[in-house]
Write a protein that holds these residues in place. Structure first.
Motif, short mmCIF file in Angstrom:
data_model
loop_
_atom_site.label_atom_id
_atom_site.label_comp_id
_atom_site.label_asym_id
_atom_site.label_seq_id
_atom_site.Cartn_x
_atom_site.Cartn_y
_atom_site.Cartn_z
N ASP A 1 0.83 -1.20 0.00
CA ASP A 1 0.00 0.00 0.00
C ASP A 1 0.87 1.25 0.00
O ASP A 1 0.51 2.27 -0.61
N GLY A 2 2.02 1.21 0.65
CA GLY A 2 2.93 2.35 0.68
C GLY A 2 3.51 2.65 -0.69
O GLY A 2 3.84 3.79 -0.99
N CYS A 3 3.63 1.65 -1.53
CA CYS A 3 4.17 1.82 -2.89
C CYS A 3 3.06 2.00 -3.92
O CYS A 3 3.35 2.01 -5.12
N ASP A 4 1.83 2.10 -3.47
CA ASP A 4 0.66 2.14 -4.37
C ASP A 4 0.70 0.95 -5.33
O ASP A 4 0.39 1.07 -6.51
N ASP A 5 1.09 -0.20 -4.82
CA ASP A 5 1.21 -1.40 -5.63
C ASP A 5 0.05 -2.36 -5.39
O ASP A 5 0.10 -3.50 -5.79
N ILE A 6 -1.00 -1.88 -4.75
CA ILE A 6 -2.14 -2.73 -4.44
C ILE A 6 -3.41 -1.94 -4.71
O ILE A 6 -3.49 -0.75 -4.45
N ASP A 7 -4.41 -2.63 -5.30
CA ASP A 7 -5.65 -1.92 -5.61
C ASP A 7 -6.82 -2.39 -4.76
O ASP A 7 -7.95 -1.96 -4.96
N TRP A 8 -6.57 -3.27 -3.80
CA TRP A 8 -7.57 -3.72 -2.83
C TRP A 8 -8.75 -4.43 -3.47
O TRP A 8 -9.83 -4.45 -2.93
#
Length: 58
Positions: A29-36
């Motif tokens: 989430d810190g790397c904006d590498d997840i879209d949930w």
């Protein structure tokens, strides 16, 4: 009565997977590498025992 190995290890393991998952999600989430977006499939398909084909002899 002696404790089994698992009885000694299990208390140390409680919460381990939750900590691993939360650390991985926080890093992603810190790397904006997840879209949930979450997809769960718990399909179970049982076949009748006769569906395996004819009995094998010999």
């Amino acid at each position: 009565m002696a404790l089994a190995v698992w009885d000694r290890i299990e208390p140390l393991m409680v919460g381990t997977w939750e900590r691993i998952l939360s650390a991985m999600l926080a890093a992603a989430d810190g790397c904006d590498d997840i879209d949930w977006t979450i997809s769960v499939d718990s399909t179970v398909c049982w076949a009748h025992w006769r569906a395996a084909g004819p009995a094998q002899y010999g």
